[in-house]
Design a protein around this motif. Structure first.
Motif, PDB file in Angstrom:
ATOM      1  N   UNK A 251       0.838  -1.211   0.000  1.00 22.31           N
ATOM      2  CA  UNK A 251       0.000   0.000   0.000  1.00 22.31           C
ATOM      3  C   UNK A 251       0.865   1.250   0.000  1.00 22.31           C
ATOM      4  N   UNK A 252       1.844   1.293   0.914  1.00 20.89           N
ATOM      5  CA  UNK A 252       2.663   2.496   1.085  1.00 20.89           C
ATOM      6  C   UNK A 252       3.549   2.763  -0.125  1.00 20.89           C
ATOM      7  N   UNK A 253       4.279   1.748  -0.577  1.00 22.04           N
ATOM      8  CA  UNK A 253       5.229   1.949  -1.663  1.00 22.04           C
ATOM      9  C   UNK A 253       4.641   1.540  -3.012  1.00 22.04           C
ATOM     10  N   UNK A 254       4.053   0.350  -3.082  1.00 21.68           N
ATOM     11  CA  UNK A 254       3.532  -0.144  -4.354  1.00 21.68           C
ATOM     12  C   UNK A 254       2.451   0.742  -4.939  1.00 21.68           C
ATOM     13  N   UNK A 255       1.469   1.105  -4.110  1.00 17.11           N
ATOM     14  CA  UNK A 255       0.353   1.940  -4.577  1.00 17.11           C
ATOM     15  C   UNK A 255       0.657   3.423  -4.380  1.00 17.11           C
ATOM     16  N   UNK A 256       1.125   3.790  -3.196  1.00 18.35           N
ATOM     17  CA  UNK A 256       1.362   5.202  -2.883  1.00 18.35           C
ATOM     18  C   UNK A 256       2.313   5.882  -3.852  1.00 18.35           C
ATOM     19  N   UNK A 257       3.434   5.234  -4.141  1.00 16.55           N
ATOM     20  CA  UNK A 257       4.415   5.818  -5.050  1.00 16.55           C
ATOM     21  C   UNK A 257       3.886   5.903  -6.475  1.00 16.55           C
ATOM     22  N   UNK A 258       3.208   4.838  -6.902  1.00 21.02           N
ATOM     23  CA  UNK A 258       2.677   4.801  -8.266  1.00 21.02           C
ATOM     24  C   UNK A 258       1.546   5.797  -8.475  1.00 21.02           C
ATOM     25  N   UNK A 259       0.890   6.215  -7.417  1.00 26.72           N
ATOM     26  CA  UNK A 259      -0.157   7.239  -7.528  1.00 26.72           C
ATOM     27  C   UNK A 259       0.461   8.638  -7.476  1.00 26.72           C
ATOM     28  N   UNK A 260       1.511   8.805  -6.686  1.00 25.48           N
ATOM     29  CA  UNK A 260       2.113  10.133  -6.555  1.00 25.48           C
ATOM     30  C   UNK A 260       2.763  10.611  -7.848  1.00 25.48           C
ATOM     31  N   UNK A 261       3.593   9.770  -8.473  1.00 28.20           N
ATOM     32  CA  UNK A 261       4.378  10.250  -9.611  1.00 28.20           C
ATOM     33  C   UNK A 261       3.529  10.694 -10.805  1.00 28.20           C
ATOM     34  N   UNK A 262       2.435  10.019 -11.161  1.00 28.68           N
ATOM     35  CA  UNK A 262       1.574  10.583 -12.207  1.00 28.68           C
ATOM     36  C   UNK A 262       1.012  11.951 -11.808  1.00 28.68           C
ATOM     37  N   UNK A 263       0.652  12.103 -10.513  1.00 28.63           N
ATOM     38  CA  UNK A 263       0.192  13.402 -10.025  1.00 28.63           C
ATOM     39  C   UNK A 263       1.286  14.456 -10.199  1.00 28.63           C
ATOM     40  N   UNK A 264       2.507  14.099  -9.842  1.00 27.82           N
ATOM     41  CA  UNK A 264       3.641  15.019  -9.948  1.00 27.82           C
ATOM     42  C   UNK A 264       3.918  15.407 -11.398  1.00 27.82           C
ATOM     43  N   UNK A 265       3.935  14.403 -12.279  1.00 27.06           N
ATOM     44  CA  UNK A 265       4.263  14.690 -13.678  1.00 27.06           C
ATOM     45  C   UNK A 265       3.139  15.423 -14.401  1.00 27.06           C
ATOM     46  N   UNK A 266       1.920  15.241 -13.957  1.00 33.39           N
ATOM     47  CA  UNK A 266       0.832  16.012 -14.544  1.00 33.39           C
ATOM     48  C   UNK A 266       0.954  17.492 -14.200  1.00 33.39           C
ATOM     49  N   UNK A 267       1.720  17.796 -13.158  1.00 33.66           N
ATOM     50  CA  UNK A 267       1.968  19.189 -12.792  1.00 33.66           C
ATOM     51  C   UNK A 267       3.007  19.848 -13.701  1.00 33.66           C
ATOM     52  N   UNK A 268       3.899  19.036 -14.291  1.00 33.24           N
ATOM     53  CA  UNK A 268       4.985  19.622 -15.081  1.00 33.24           C
ATOM     54  C   UNK A 268       4.855  19.353 -16.579  1.00 33.24           C
ATOM     55  N   UNK A 269       3.992  18.434 -16.973  1.00 33.52           N
ATOM     56  CA  UNK A 269       3.765  18.189 -18.399  1.00 33.52           C
ATOM     57  C   UNK A 269       2.863  19.269 -18.982  1.00 33.52           C
ATOM     58  N   UNK A 270       3.033  19.531 -20.265  1.00 33.02           N
ATOM     59  CA  UNK A 270       2.229  20.542 -20.946  1.00 33.02           C
ATOM     60  C   UNK A 270       1.156  19.928 -21.835  1.00 33.02           C
ATOM     61  N   UNK A 271       1.451  18.766 -22.389  1.00 32.47           N
ATOM     62  CA  UNK A 271       0.521  18.132 -23.328  1.00 32.47           C
ATOM     63  C   UNK A 271      -0.721  17.608 -22.598  1.00 32.47           C
ATOM     64  N   UNK A 272      -1.885  18.116 -22.957  1.00 31.18           N
ATOM     65  CA  UNK A 272      -3.119  17.742 -22.263  1.00 31.18           C
ATOM     66  C   UNK A 272      -3.507  16.293 -22.509  1.00 31.18           C
ATOM     67  N   UNK A 273      -3.185  15.753 -23.686  1.00 35.29           N
ATOM     68  CA  UNK A 273      -3.523  14.359 -24.006  1.00 35.29           C
ATOM     69  C   UNK A 273      -2.749  13.408 -23.098  1.00 35.29           C
ATOM     70  N   UNK A 274      -1.466  13.666 -22.940  1.00 35.39           N
ATOM     71  CA  UNK A 274      -0.640  12.822 -22.075  1.00 35.39           C
ATOM     72  C   UNK A 274      -1.077  12.937 -20.619  1.00 35.39           C
ATOM     73  N   UNK A 275      -1.452  14.134 -20.219  1.00 36.09           N
ATOM     74  CA  UNK A 275      -1.907  14.343 -18.839  1.00 36.09           C
ATOM     75  C   UNK A 275      -3.197  13.577 -18.571  1.00 36.09           C
ATOM     76  N   UNK A 276      -4.115  13.600 -19.533  1.00 39.74           N
ATOM     77  CA  UNK A 276      -5.369  12.846 -19.367  1.00 39.74           C
ATOM     78  C   UNK A 276      -5.096  11.348 -19.362  1.00 39.74           C
ATOM     79  N   UNK A 277      -4.173  10.913 -20.218  1.00 36.13           N
ATOM     80  CA  UNK A 277      -3.831   9.488 -20.268  1.00 36.13           C
ATOM     81  C   UNK A 277      -3.273   9.028 -18.924  1.00 36.13           C
ATOM     82  N   UNK A 278      -2.398   9.835 -18.332  1.00 36.72           N
ATOM     83  CA  UNK A 278      -1.831   9.483 -17.030  1.00 36.72           C
ATOM     84  C   UNK A 278      -2.908   9.444 -15.955  1.00 36.72           C
TER      85      UNK A 278
END
Length: 249
Positions: A97-124
């Motif tokens: 839960x802590x590492x397997x799920x928590x980490x995998x949920x955080x990084x898409x959230x983080x990268x959606x903050x720095x990506x510009x392409x809306x299609x990639x952000x929606x896909x993530x």
């Protein structure tokens, strides 16, 4: 080089290997807290960027990893009976839960903050939602299984999701004028370190069958690889936080 010198070198390597095995958790926790502490010191510096979320994640990782040793704490106070025969008897479920799920949920959230392409952000976003729902269902249906190998699919798919985030970032860098100054970006260094760490550690998940006292050579090799990867990752994060300058997302 004489035989005596070879024997001396081998003996020193053996001593170093023994030192690393005995101090694996201390070294790992130290570099984790070093990165988290550095992030907190630099928090004001990055307060207007997405890096602030990454710093909070470093704190989450350091504290969460430390608390993951709760079976030892319970044993120290003769309280193991409180979690005996539950999913918390071992820390496998906790780390799933802590590492397997928590980490995998955080990084898409983080990268959606720095990506510009809306299609990639929606896909993530939808990929993360699918991963999260699938992982929760998977855990709910099989929570009674206490074997570590049961949780491997969560870690594997979580790793692929994080690597997808990194790939999207590098593609976007290549498509923009950021490619001219990529080496100055803290997002580039974070992404590069994450990519290297997961490329080293993810293949080890497929060999978990051999992680037992029946094959101590693999156990020691895995510890060494994880220790080297963790030291590289957290020390690199520490240097990047100190060296890089804030930038607009």
């Amino acid at each position: 080089m004489g035989i005596l010198q070879v024997l001396i070198i081998l003996n020193r390597l053996k001593e170093m290997d023994e030192f690393l095995r005995q101090n694996y958790f201390i070294i790992t926790r130290s570099v984790e807290f070093l990165a988290a502490a550095t992030g907190l010191i630099c928090f004001y510096k990055y307060r207007k960027t997405a890096v602030k979320y990454f710093i909070l994640f470093l704190v989450y990782a350091a504290l969460g990893d430390y608390l993951g040793g709760y079976p030892t704490f319970f044993a120290r106070f003769n309280a193991l009976h409180l979690i005996e025969n539950t999913v918390f008897e071992k820390n496998y479920f906790y780390y799933a839960v802590f590492w397997g799920i928590g980490t995998a949920v955080f990084f898409p959230f983080f990268y959606r903050k720095i990506l510009s392409d809306s299609v990639r952000k929606r896909f993530l976003f939808f990929a993360t939602l699918l991963f999260f729902v699938g992982s929760v269902i998977y855990l709910a249906l099989n929570a009674q299984l206490l074997n570590h190998k049961f949780y491997i699919p969560i870690f594997v798919w979580g790793s692929f999701l994080i690597l997808l985030c990194v790939c999207f970032y590098f593609i976007e860098v290549l498509e923009s004028d950021k490619v001219l100054t990529f080496y100055k970006s803290i997002y580039f260094w974070i992404s590069s370190v994450i990519l290297i760490w997961f490329l080293i550690t993810t293949p080890l998940l497929f060999y978990e069958t051999y992680f037992s006292t029946a094959d101590w050579n693999f156990v020691f090799l895995k510890w060494q690889l994880y220790l080297a990867a963790n030291m590289f990752m957290y020390v690199s994060f520490t240097i990047a936080l100190l060296w890089c300058k804030p930038e607009n997302n």
